[in-house]
Design a protein around this motif. Structure first.
Motif, PDB file in Angstrom:
ATOM      1  N   TYR A  22       0.821  -1.205   0.000  1.00 58.73           N
ATOM      2  CA  TYR A  22       0.000   0.000   0.000  1.00 58.73           C
ATOM      3  C   TYR A  22       0.860   1.263   0.000  1.00 58.73           C
ATOM      4  O   TYR A  22       1.633   1.521   0.917  1.00 58.73           O
ATOM      5  CB  TYR A  22      -0.909  -0.011   1.227  1.00 58.73           C
ATOM      6  N   GLY A  23       0.740   2.027  -1.072  1.00 58.90           N
ATOM      7  CA  GLY A  23       1.471   3.281  -1.194  1.00 58.90           C
ATOM      8  C   GLY A  23       2.821   3.169  -1.874  1.00 58.90           C
ATOM      9  O   GLY A  23       3.444   4.176  -2.176  1.00 58.90           O
ATOM     10  N   PHE A  24       3.275   1.946  -2.119  1.00 61.07           N
ATOM     11  CA  PHE A  24       4.562   1.752  -2.784  1.00 61.07           C
ATOM     12  C   PHE A  24       4.409   2.019  -4.288  1.00 61.07           C
ATOM     13  O   PHE A  24       3.388   1.664  -4.878  1.00 61.07           O
ATOM     14  CB  PHE A  24       5.077   0.319  -2.575  1.00 61.07           C
ATOM     15  N   PRO A  25       5.406   2.640  -4.924  1.00 63.43           N
ATOM     16  CA  PRO A  25       5.312   2.893  -6.367  1.00 63.43           C
ATOM     17  C   PRO A  25       5.174   1.589  -7.148  1.00 63.43           C
ATOM     18  O   PRO A  25       5.837   0.598  -6.841  1.00 63.43           O
ATOM     19  CB  PRO A  25       6.650   3.567  -6.702  1.00 63.43           C
ATOM     20  N   VAL A  26       4.300   1.609  -8.138  1.00 61.45           N
ATOM     21  CA  VAL A  26       4.018   0.426  -8.963  1.00 61.45           C
ATOM     22  C   VAL A  26       3.994   0.844 -10.420  1.00 61.45           C
ATOM     23  O   VAL A  26       3.403   1.868 -10.759  1.00 61.45           O
ATOM     24  CB  VAL A  26       2.632  -0.181  -8.611  1.00 61.45           C
ATOM     25  N   ASP A  27       4.605   0.034 -11.292  1.00 64.15           N
ATOM     26  CA  ASP A  27       4.426   0.262 -12.723  1.00 64.15           C
ATOM     27  C   ASP A  27       4.128  -1.029 -13.482  1.00 64.15           C
ATOM     28  O   ASP A  27       3.835  -0.996 -14.669  1.00 64.15           O
ATOM     29  CB  ASP A  27       5.609   1.006 -13.336  1.00 64.15           C
ATOM     30  N   ASP A  28       4.153  -2.162 -12.808  1.00 62.96           N
ATOM     31  CA  ASP A  28       3.828  -3.449 -13.427  1.00 62.96           C
ATOM     32  C   ASP A  28       2.350  -3.465 -13.838  1.00 62.96           C
ATOM     33  O   ASP A  28       1.471  -3.229 -13.017  1.00 62.96           O
ATOM     34  CB  ASP A  28       4.125  -4.576 -12.434  1.00 62.96           C
ATOM     35  N   GLU A  29       2.088  -3.751 -15.115  1.00 60.47           N
ATOM     36  CA  GLU A  29       0.710  -3.685 -15.618  1.00 60.47           C
ATOM     37  C   GLU A  29      -0.250  -4.623 -14.897  1.00 60.47           C
ATOM     38  O   GLU A  29      -1.380  -4.241 -14.596  1.00 60.47           O
ATOM     39  CB  GLU A  29       0.680  -3.998 -17.122  1.00 60.47           C
ATOM     40  N   ALA A  30       0.170  -5.850 -14.646  1.00 59.00           N
ATOM     41  CA  ALA A  30      -0.722  -6.805 -13.981  1.00 59.00           C
ATOM     42  C   ALA A  30      -1.067  -6.333 -12.572  1.00 59.00           C
ATOM     43  O   ALA A  30      -2.203  -6.450 -12.122  1.00 59.00           O
ATOM     44  CB  ALA A  30      -0.096  -8.198 -13.947  1.00 59.00           C
ATOM     45  N   VAL A  31      -0.089  -5.770 -11.862  1.00 56.17           N
ATOM     46  CA  VAL A  31      -0.331  -5.280 -10.505  1.00 56.17           C
ATOM     47  C   VAL A  31      -1.252  -4.058 -10.552  1.00 56.17           C
ATOM     48  O   VAL A  31      -2.192  -3.942  -9.752  1.00 56.17           O
ATOM     49  CB  VAL A  31       0.989  -4.948  -9.776  1.00 56.17           C
ATOM     50  N   LEU A  32      -1.020  -3.159 -11.485  1.00 62.84           N
ATOM     51  CA  LEU A  32      -1.894  -1.996 -11.629  1.00 62.84           C
ATOM     52  C   LEU A  32      -3.327  -2.418 -11.934  1.00 62.84           C
ATOM     53  O   LEU A  32      -4.281  -1.904 -11.350  1.00 62.84           O
ATOM     54  CB  LEU A  32      -1.380  -1.065 -12.733  1.00 62.84           C
ATOM     55  N   PHE A  33      -3.470  -3.367 -12.838  1.00 60.90           N
ATOM     56  CA  PHE A  33      -4.802  -3.842 -13.211  1.00 60.90           C
ATOM     57  C   PHE A  33      -5.467  -4.546 -12.029  1.00 60.90           C
ATOM     58  O   PHE A  33      -6.660  -4.359 -11.778  1.00 60.90           O
ATOM     59  CB  PHE A  33      -4.694  -4.765 -14.422  1.00 60.90           C
ATOM     60  N   GLU A  34      -4.695  -5.321 -11.292  1.00 59.49           N
ATOM     61  CA  GLU A  34      -5.227  -5.973 -10.092  1.00 59.49           C
ATOM     62  C   GLU A  34      -5.765  -4.935  -9.115  1.00 59.49           C
ATOM     63  O   GLU A  34      -6.887  -5.054  -8.612  1.00 59.49           O
ATOM     64  CB  GLU A  34      -4.141  -6.793  -9.404  1.00 59.49           C
ATOM     65  N   ARG A  35      -4.977  -3.910  -8.838  1.00 63.42           N
ATOM     66  CA  ARG A  35      -5.406  -2.879  -7.885  1.00 63.42           C
ATOM     67  C   ARG A  35      -6.687  -2.205  -8.372  1.00 63.42           C
ATOM     68  O   ARG A  35      -7.601  -1.943  -7.595  1.00 63.42           O
ATOM     69  CB  ARG A  35      -4.320  -1.830  -7.679  1.00 63.42           C
ATOM     70  N   LEU A  36      -6.751  -1.917  -9.670  1.00 63.07           N
ATOM     71  CA  LEU A  36      -7.943  -1.273 -10.205  1.00 63.07           C
ATOM     72  C   LEU A  36      -9.156  -2.179 -10.045  1.00 63.07           C
ATOM     73  O   LEU A  36     -10.223  -1.738  -9.598  1.00 63.07           O
ATOM     74  CB  LEU A  36      -7.735  -0.886 -11.673  1.00 63.07           C
ATOM     75  N   ILE A  37      -9.015  -3.454 -10.386  1.00 60.62           N
ATOM     76  CA  ILE A  37     -10.131  -4.402 -10.243  1.00 60.62           C
ATOM     77  C   ILE A  37     -10.555  -4.517  -8.786  1.00 60.62           C
ATOM     78  O   ILE A  37     -11.747  -4.488  -8.462  1.00 60.62           O
ATOM     79  CB  ILE A  37      -9.757  -5.779 -10.823  1.00 60.62           C
TER      80      ILE A  37
END
Length: 194
Positions: A22-37
């Motif tokens: 939580y709050g850590f920088p992310v740029d991995d697409e799968a992780v970004l998509f997971e968070r959005l979902i």
């Protein structure tokens, strides 16, 4: 005011997410998509429920592979709506599929979902919300705010007294980098005039 930092550390459900994600920088697409979902599916529900169902979501949405989800048809939609391990809400399932399709389209100009987010930064929260509402489905103010906070684009994930805050600060998340740039901008201008 109570914060996530008050109850998450040491909690069997929340601790790992609080301490390492939580709050850590992310740029991995799968992780970004997971968070959005997960943020979309949390609407009207608890974050604890999302964390408990996280592995089920991962399995149901093919490891959050954007290309695979973007290609889902009626068979996959019906499978998701019948899956008791996730949130069986038609609007949320449809949003996941359509948002995957929109992310695929964003790649043409920005290379990736992370690239698109980075290209918009920095924006105040209200502008982020407007942008997400124009670009994606089922993305209201709370969803967008939490999503961006969770990936390091908005401040507020942790209190400054939280040990995790210091670890994140060393990574210079986008929101902190923008705040530092605002502070040093006028100073640089003054030095340039001398």
């Amino acid at each position: 005011m109570s914060s996530y930092c008050d109850f998450a550390p040491g909690n069997p459900i929340h601790a790992y997410y609080h301490d390492h994600e939580y709050g850590f920088p992310v740029d991995d697409e799968a992780v970004l998509f997971e968070r959005l979902i997960l943020e979309i599916n949390q609407a009207g529900l608890s974050w604890e429920l999302m964390l408990k169902k996280r592995d089920n979501f991962r399995a149901a949405y093919d490891g959050f592979d954007i290309d695979r989800v973007a290609a889902y048809g009626e068979k996959e939609r019906a499978r998701l709506l019948a899956d008791a391990g996730i949130i069986r809400n038609r609007l949320k399932v449809n949003a996941a599929i359509e948002n995957a399709q929109r992310i695929v389209a964003l790649r043409a100009e920005h290379g990736s979902f992370g690239g698109w987010i980075a290209a918009q930064h920095p924006l105040p929260k209200e502008d982020w919300v407007k942008l997400f509402r124009r670009t994606f489905k089922f993305t209201g103010g709370e969803i967008v705010g939490e999503f961006l906070m969770s990936i390091g684009y908005l401040p507020g994930a942790h209190r400054e007294s939280c040990p995790v805050y210091k670890r994140i600060a060393r990574l210079n998340p986008p929101w902190m980098d923008a705040a530092n740039a605002k502070k040093t901008g006028p100073e640089k201008a003054k030095r340039a005039k001398k």
